[in-house]
Motif scaffolding. Structure first.
Motif, PDB file in Angstrom:
ATOM      1  N   LEU A 193      -5.057   0.625  -7.686  1.00 24.08           N
ATOM      2  CA  LEU A 193      -3.639   0.881  -7.928  1.00 24.08           C
ATOM      3  C   LEU A 193      -3.325   2.370  -7.812  1.00 24.08           C
ATOM      4  O   LEU A 193      -2.270   2.760  -7.310  1.00 24.08           O
ATOM      5  CB  LEU A 193      -3.269   0.369  -9.327  1.00 24.08           C
ATOM      6  N   GLY A 194      -4.268   3.210  -8.285  1.00 22.74           N
ATOM      7  CA  GLY A 194      -4.092   4.661  -8.173  1.00 22.74           C
ATOM      8  C   GLY A 194      -3.947   5.098  -6.728  1.00 22.74           C
ATOM      9  O   GLY A 194      -3.091   5.912  -6.387  1.00 22.74           O
ATOM     10  N   LEU A 195      -4.793   4.539  -5.863  1.00 18.85           N
ATOM     11  CA  LEU A 195      -4.738   4.891  -4.437  1.00 18.85           C
ATOM     12  C   LEU A 195      -3.432   4.427  -3.814  1.00 18.85           C
ATOM     13  O   LEU A 195      -2.772   5.188  -3.098  1.00 18.85           O
ATOM     14  CB  LEU A 195      -5.924   4.268  -3.696  1.00 18.85           C
TER      15      LEU A 195
ATOM     16  N   VAL B 149       0.835  -1.205   0.000  1.00 21.54           N
ATOM     17  CA  VAL B 149       0.000   0.000   0.000  1.00 21.54           C
ATOM     18  C   VAL B 149       0.872   1.258   0.000  1.00 21.54           C
ATOM     19  O   VAL B 149       0.595   2.193  -0.733  1.00 21.54           O
ATOM     20  CB  VAL B 149      -0.953   0.016   1.212  1.00 21.54           C
ATOM     21  N   PHE B 150       1.928   1.245   0.801  1.00 25.46           N
ATOM     22  CA  PHE B 150       2.742   2.446   0.968  1.00 25.46           C
ATOM     23  C   PHE B 150       4.122   2.365   0.321  1.00 25.46           C
ATOM     24  O   PHE B 150       4.897   3.306   0.430  1.00 25.46           O
ATOM     25  CB  PHE B 150       2.887   2.769   2.457  1.00 25.46           C
ATOM     26  N   GLY B 151       4.426   1.246  -0.315  1.00 26.37           N
ATOM     27  CA  GLY B 151       5.743   1.120  -0.943  1.00 26.37           C
ATOM     28  C   GLY B 151       5.660   0.544  -2.340  1.00 26.37           C
ATOM     29  O   GLY B 151       6.556  -0.159  -2.783  1.00 26.37           O
TER      30      GLY B 151
ATOM     31  N   LEU C 105      -0.507   6.966  -2.382  1.00 31.56           N
ATOM     32  CA  LEU C 105      -0.090   6.890  -0.970  1.00 31.56           C
ATOM     33  C   LEU C 105       1.410   6.638  -0.875  1.00 31.56           C
ATOM     34  O   LEU C 105       2.096   7.229  -0.037  1.00 31.56           O
ATOM     35  CB  LEU C 105      -0.867   5.786  -0.246  1.00 31.56           C
ATOM     36  N   SER C 106       1.914   5.762  -1.763  1.00 29.62           N
ATOM     37  CA  SER C 106       3.354   5.479  -1.773  1.00 29.62           C
ATOM     38  C   SER C 106       4.153   6.723  -2.121  1.00 29.62           C
ATOM     39  O   SER C 106       5.177   7.011  -1.519  1.00 29.62           O
ATOM     40  CB  SER C 106       3.672   4.381  -2.780  1.00 29.62           C
ATOM     41  N   VAL C 107       3.663   7.450  -3.117  1.00 30.04           N
ATOM     42  CA  VAL C 107       4.341   8.683  -3.540  1.00 30.04           C
ATOM     43  C   VAL C 107       4.353   9.706  -2.411  1.00 30.04           C
ATOM     44  O   VAL C 107       5.361  10.347  -2.137  1.00 30.04           O
ATOM     45  CB  VAL C 107       3.660   9.241  -4.816  1.00 30.04           C
ATOM     46  N   LYS C 108       3.227   9.823  -1.732  1.00 30.58           N
ATOM     47  CA  LYS C 108       3.119  10.785  -0.615  1.00 30.58           C
ATOM     48  C   LYS C 108       4.109  10.436   0.491  1.00 30.58           C
ATOM     49  O   LYS C 108       4.772  11.306   1.048  1.00 30.58           O
ATOM     50  CB  LYS C 108       1.694  10.790  -0.033  1.00 30.58           C
TER      51      LYS C 108
END
Lengths: 174, 296
Positions: free
Chosen positions: B175-177, B89-91, B181-184
């Motif tokens: 995938l967009g979400l 989710v975050f990476g 989140l990873s980018v943020k």
């Protein structure tokens, strides 16, 4: 009515209402049984007992495929869990949501176009490309084109080299 | 910009290229003179270093991402604990193409064009033949309002109403979400707080807080439910660039529109759980059912 039958009935009703209703087939108005007055049918009992609900719950469909219990042994079906030694490689080939190896054979153009696809690759994908290229040349005597998509973590190899890739895959233990 | 992109690649989920974050104790953090300036000695860091999050269905090759758990009850930030975040989710890989598709979809799906150019049938008049067919030496015409005429109708103009509605595939939206989140997180624009409770309902307090912590000009606060604490609601009411959002409202456009994203712990748990469920979900109807009666 036993608890199991009750559970099955409720689960079936829950599933049935979620799916689209099929029209009655091979049925006619005159050939159908007449609906009797409601008093003739047994009363409906609404239960909120958690003990009874358990029988319903265990019949409802599962949202995800749970990870198989075995983490070390190959199961009788041939399914093999990920070998921890594969984590030492410079790359890793992940599994699909059904815990299956992510190596696929794609056949197009009435059998004239064949690709072997490897997905969910993390790590040094270029190194994996070289290793696979060498292995394919060893086994088949010919170089096969390999397209690397680093963003997707995907390799597309021209030709049917599925067995060669799977041999490599099982050797590494992904 | 290239530096930012390479930073995103470096922070992706695979363990080999990622430098290992020292998941260590208070002593090693305080021993580094630079780090101890960021973490005040009076902080509650000591009390909950054991704050563990249970990460569902971790792939064997991935290590969790890490983020600080911060507070909102003081202007200066206090790092309460280190939190582990799920790498899927975050990476995940920074798929800029997927982010673009999501933003485009969000922009277009509600769009309805209502402008209309009148055709020859919709204009007044134009029923009579302007001049006889033969004899005048002029071109032959049937109507004053044909597209050939000045002030005539438009043959292929905009025709109202025109809808731009379409649905982006479900997996692309998920995938967009995860990508956003990873980018943020990778760009240091994600902060996780215990809750959105603040001590006063003063607007200046929240403005000072954001200023001191050097959070972006615009901040998006996300909580799990849609009823927010009273103080933060009053404080951010008249500020257009500080917005409150429930977890179910999380979307790619809003996350990119606001510079900083602030999640509460409850929101984080909910978002992570829902995204992971949908990443691992098998949507083929047949395989879902454990029990199939013969008459199905």
């Amino acid at each position: 009515m036993s608890l199991q039958v009750l559970g099955r009935t409720l689960a079936y009703a829950a599933r049935r209402s979620a799916l689209s209703v099929q029209p009655a087939r091979n049925a006619s108005y005159l050939g159908s049984t007449v609906v009797d007055p409601l008093k003739k049918y047994p009363d409906v009992e609404v239960s909120r007992d958690p003990a009874e609900w358990r029988f319903v719950e265990r019949l409802l469909p599962m949202k995800t495929v749970p990870a198989p219990r075995s983490t070390t042994e190959t199961l009788p079906s041939g399914w093999r869990p990920t070998n921890p030694k594969s984590l030492n490689e410079p790359y890793f080939i992940g599994r699909s949501r059904n815990h299956q190896p992510s190596v696929y054979l794609k056949i197009k153009e009435r059998g004239f176009q064949k690709f072997t696809i490897v997905k969910f690759i993390t790590g040094d994908i270029w190194r994996l490309k070289e290793d696979l290229s060498k292995r394919i040349e060893e086994r088949l005597g010919l170089k096969h084109g390999i397209h690397v998509n680093e963003m997707y973590g995907k390799l597309v190899i021209t030709g049917d080299v599925y067995n060669v890739v799977m041999e490599f895959y099982d050797e590494k233990g992904f | 910009m290239m530096q930012n992109i390479s930073k995103l690649f470096r922070n992706c989920g695979h363990r080999f290229l990622l430098p290992k974050f020292p998941m260590s104790t208070l002593e090693s953090i305080e021993s580094n003179p630079l780090d101890s300036e960021l973490v005040p000695p009076s902080s509650s860091l000591a009390k909950s270093l054991n704050f563990k999050r249970k990460l569902e269905s971790m792939p064997p090759n991935m290590e969790p991402k890490q983020a600080w758990l911060e507070n909102l009850n003081t202007t200066d930030e206090e790092k309460i604990s280190i939190l582990e975040l799920h790498p899927q989710v975050f990476g995940s890989m920074p798929r800029i193409d997927v982010i673009h598709k999501n933003v485009r979809w969000q922009t277009f799906y509600g769009r309805m064009d209502l402008h209309q150019a009148a055709s020859r049938a919709e204009l007044p008049g134009g029923g009579r033949k302007p001049w006889p067919q033969k004899g005048l030496g002029r071109a032959r015409h049937g109507s004053n309002r044909s597209p050939l005429f000045y002030n005539g109708g438009k043959s292929h103009g905009p025709r109202a109403p025109k809808s731009y509605f379409y649905m982006l595939p479900y997996d692309l939206r998920i995938l967009g979400l995860t990508t956003t989140l990873s980018v943020k997180l990778a760009q240091d624009d994600l902060h996780i707080v215990e809750s959105l409770d603040i001590p006063t309902d003063d607007q200046q307090y929240i403005e000072e807080l954001v200023q001191t912590r050097m959070w972006g000009p615009s901040v998006l606060f996300v909580d799990e439910q849609d009823v927010m604490p009273e103080n933060i609601t009053k404080a951010t009411e008249n500020i257009g660039h500080f917005n409150l959002m429930p977890a179910y409202g999380l979307n790619v456009f809003s996350m990119l529109k606001h510079d900083t994203l602030v999640l509460t712990l409850a929101a984080l748990n909910r978002i992570e759980h829902q995204l992971l469920l949908n990443i691992h979900r098998n949507k083929n109807g047949k395989h879902q059912f454990r029990y199939m009666p013969s008459h199905h």
